[in-house]
Every structure is written in C-alpha cells, then in structure tokens.
Design a protein around this motif. Structure first.
Motif, PDB file in Angstrom:
ATOM      1  N   ALA A  21      26.565  37.768  51.089  1.00  0.00           N
ATOM      2  CA  ALA A  21      25.188  37.781  50.716  1.00  0.00           C
ATOM      3  C   ALA A  21      25.021  38.498  49.422  1.00  0.00           C
ATOM      4  O   ALA A  21      24.418  38.326  48.762  1.00  0.00           O
ATOM      5  CB  ALA A  21      24.361  38.211  51.897  1.00  0.00           C
ATOM      6  N   LEU A  22      25.473  39.861  49.231  1.00  0.00           N
ATOM      7  CA  LEU A  22      25.591  40.525  48.280  1.00  0.00           C
ATOM      8  C   LEU A  22      26.144  40.057  47.069  1.00  0.00           C
ATOM      9  O   LEU A  22      25.417  40.145  46.106  1.00  0.00           O
ATOM     10  CB  LEU A  22      26.167  41.984  48.412  1.00  0.00           C
ATOM     11  N   GLN A  23      27.094  39.255  47.198  1.00  0.00           N
ATOM     12  CA  GLN A  23      27.759  38.497  46.120  1.00  0.00           C
ATOM     13  C   GLN A  23      26.834  37.631  45.455  1.00  0.00           C
ATOM     14  O   GLN A  23      26.704  37.454  44.224  1.00  0.00           O
ATOM     15  CB  GLN A  23      29.263  37.978  46.440  1.00  0.00           C
ATOM     16  N   GLN A  24      26.137  36.650  46.365  1.00  0.00           N
ATOM     17  CA  GLN A  24      25.332  35.699  45.877  1.00  0.00           C
ATOM     18  C   GLN A  24      24.046  36.430  45.556  1.00  0.00           C
ATOM     19  O   GLN A  24      23.722  35.897  44.324  1.00  0.00           O
ATOM     20  CB  GLN A  24      24.986  34.916  47.218  1.00  0.00           C
ATOM     21  N   GLN A  25      23.545  37.380  45.913  1.00  0.00           N
ATOM     22  CA  GLN A  25      22.324  37.953  45.439  1.00  0.00           C
ATOM     23  C   GLN A  25      22.647  38.671  43.826  1.00  0.00           C
ATOM     24  O   GLN A  25      21.556  38.697  43.053  1.00  0.00           O
ATOM     25  CB  GLN A  25      21.613  39.088  46.503  1.00  0.00           C
ATOM     26  N   LEU A  26      23.707  39.271  43.780  1.00  0.00           N
ATOM     27  CA  LEU A  26      24.091  39.987  42.618  1.00  0.00           C
ATOM     28  C   LEU A  26      24.839  39.299  41.730  1.00  0.00           C
ATOM     29  O   LEU A  26      25.162  39.700  40.371  1.00  0.00           O
ATOM     30  CB  LEU A  26      24.850  41.147  43.035  1.00  0.00           C
ATOM     31  N   GLU A  27      25.185  38.143  41.805  1.00  0.00           N
ATOM     32  CA  GLU A  27      25.957  37.228  40.838  1.00  0.00           C
ATOM     33  C   GLU A  27      25.387  37.047  39.596  1.00  0.00           C
ATOM     34  O   GLU A  27      26.186  37.331  38.417  1.00  0.00           O
ATOM     35  CB  GLU A  27      26.369  35.730  41.562  1.00  0.00           C
ATOM     36  N   ASP A  28      24.308  36.704  39.569  1.00  0.00           N
ATOM     37  CA  ASP A  28      23.626  36.421  38.084  1.00  0.00           C
ATOM     38  C   ASP A  28      23.387  37.896  37.189  1.00  0.00           C
ATOM     39  O   ASP A  28      23.431  37.851  36.227  1.00  0.00           O
ATOM     40  CB  ASP A  28      22.268  36.027  38.557  1.00  0.00           C
ATOM     41  N   PHE A  29      23.223  38.890  38.233  1.00  0.00           N
ATOM     42  CA  PHE A  29      23.161  40.226  37.468  1.00  0.00           C
ATOM     43  C   PHE A  29      24.488  40.686  36.780  1.00  0.00           C
ATOM     44  O   PHE A  29      24.433  41.432  35.906  1.00  0.00           O
ATOM     45  CB  PHE A  29      22.846  41.263  38.367  1.00  0.00           C
ATOM     46  N   ARG A  30      25.605  40.215  37.309  1.00  0.00           N
ATOM     47  CA  ARG A  30      26.802  40.633  36.891  1.00  0.00           C
ATOM     48  C   ARG A  30      27.242  39.960  35.449  1.00  0.00           C
ATOM     49  O   ARG A  30      27.385  40.680  34.492  1.00  0.00           O
ATOM     50  CB  ARG A  30      28.007  40.001  37.778  1.00  0.00           C
TER      51      ARG A  30
END
Length: 185
Positions: free
Chosen positions: A176-185
């Motif tokens: 879930a964190l990877q999906q939520q933060l993917e665009d921020f990376r």
C-alpha cells in the motif's frame, strides 16, 4: 539496528540498556512518533507515551531484555484505549482537532540547504500521511518491524498475534505504501 546503539560483543545484538532511565530516554522519541501516527494528535500521543513509561516502571525488576516488548505492548494498548474512547464521542458535537503546521516536528537536517530541507519535510509529511492511511494493524506492523527494527517474534508479541499475521500485515503495508508513494519517488 539503530545508529549508535552499543552491541553486545558475544551476540552481536544490541546491548540492553544499563538502566530503565536510559531505556526510557532512548525509546521516548520513537515511541512518540509511533503514538502520534496512531492517534493523530500531539497531546494525546505525549500522554500515551508518558502513561506507557509510568506503567513500565512496575516492571523495572524484570530483565532489561524484556523491557522493549513490554513497553511496546503497553504503549500499543494505551493507543487502542484512546482510540476506543474517541469512538464513543459524538463526532458531530466535538470533532477531533485538526493538526496545525506548528505542532509538526521538523526532521530536516539543519545543515541541508533550503531546497533539500523542504524536500525532506515534504517526504516526511507524505510518509506520515501514507502511514496514517493504512489500517491500524498494518501501520503497527510496519512501524515496529521497519522503523523500530524489532524482529518478527517480538513484533508478534507486541501486537498480540502470530508471526504469520505480522508478515501478512507488513507485506500489505509495504504494498500500500509503495502504491501511495510511487508518484512521489
């Protein structure tokens, strides 16, 4: 392993603190971040950590190796108690206060330039928001395993579930964190 944590030369594991005071001083800031993520209110988080520390004093005669799981279990129980108490409030009469920008902790490195400091603050804010968006059990598993670096057995003991449940909650939290933060990376 935490930076600066002394190692026991025989086991290569973190050495237990010399006193309960040293243990509480070392765990305080991390416990506060854990409580604040779960309660979303600075004063409630401070109260929960203080209550957990006071309750741990009753276990001062236990071996130092038992203090970590005991403390996290006590703190987790206190957080759940506060959350339950909030559930009984009439939310439309007394809404939970909004966190203001002044109460947030600035984790930026003082030596960093303004742009880098802003990037770190933004990354921290996004991470906290993403963690708050997780279900409670996933947030607990992620915080205890990844941020606090507790082993699976200790995390299971703290959370009151099986080791397999810890692994499942952690896997789902990471996804879930990877999906939520993917665009921020």
């Amino acid at each position: 392993m935490l930076v600066g944590t002394p190692l026991d030369p025989q086991t290569e594991a973190p050495a237990p603190p010399a006193s309960l005071d040293a243990f509480l001083a070392g765990i305080g800031p991390r416990a506060f971040r854990f409580a604040e993520a779960g309660l979303r209110h600075r004063e409630d988080a401070l109260d929960a950590v203080q209550d957990a520390m006071i309750k741990l004093l009753a276990y001062r005669d236990r071996p130092a190796s038992e203090w970590t799981p005991l403390f996290w279990s006590i703190l987790r129980s206190r957080i759940v108690d506060v959350q339950r108490r909030r559930g009984f409030r009439l939310k439309f009469w007394a809404p939970a206060p909004e966190a203001d920008g002044e109460s947030s902790i600035d984790w930026a490195d003082a030596a960093a330039g303004p742009a880098e400091a802003q990037d770190r603050r933004e990354a921290y804010t996004r991470m906290v928001q993403a963690l708050r968006g997780l279900p409670a059990r996933q947030r607990e598993a992620f915080t205890l395993r990844v941020l606090e670096e507790l082993d699976v057995a200790t995390t299971a003991k703290v959370m009151g579930c099986s080791e397999g449940s810890v692994k499942t909650h952690l896997s789902r939290a990471r996804e879930a964190l990877q999906q939520q933060l993917e665009d921020f990376r």
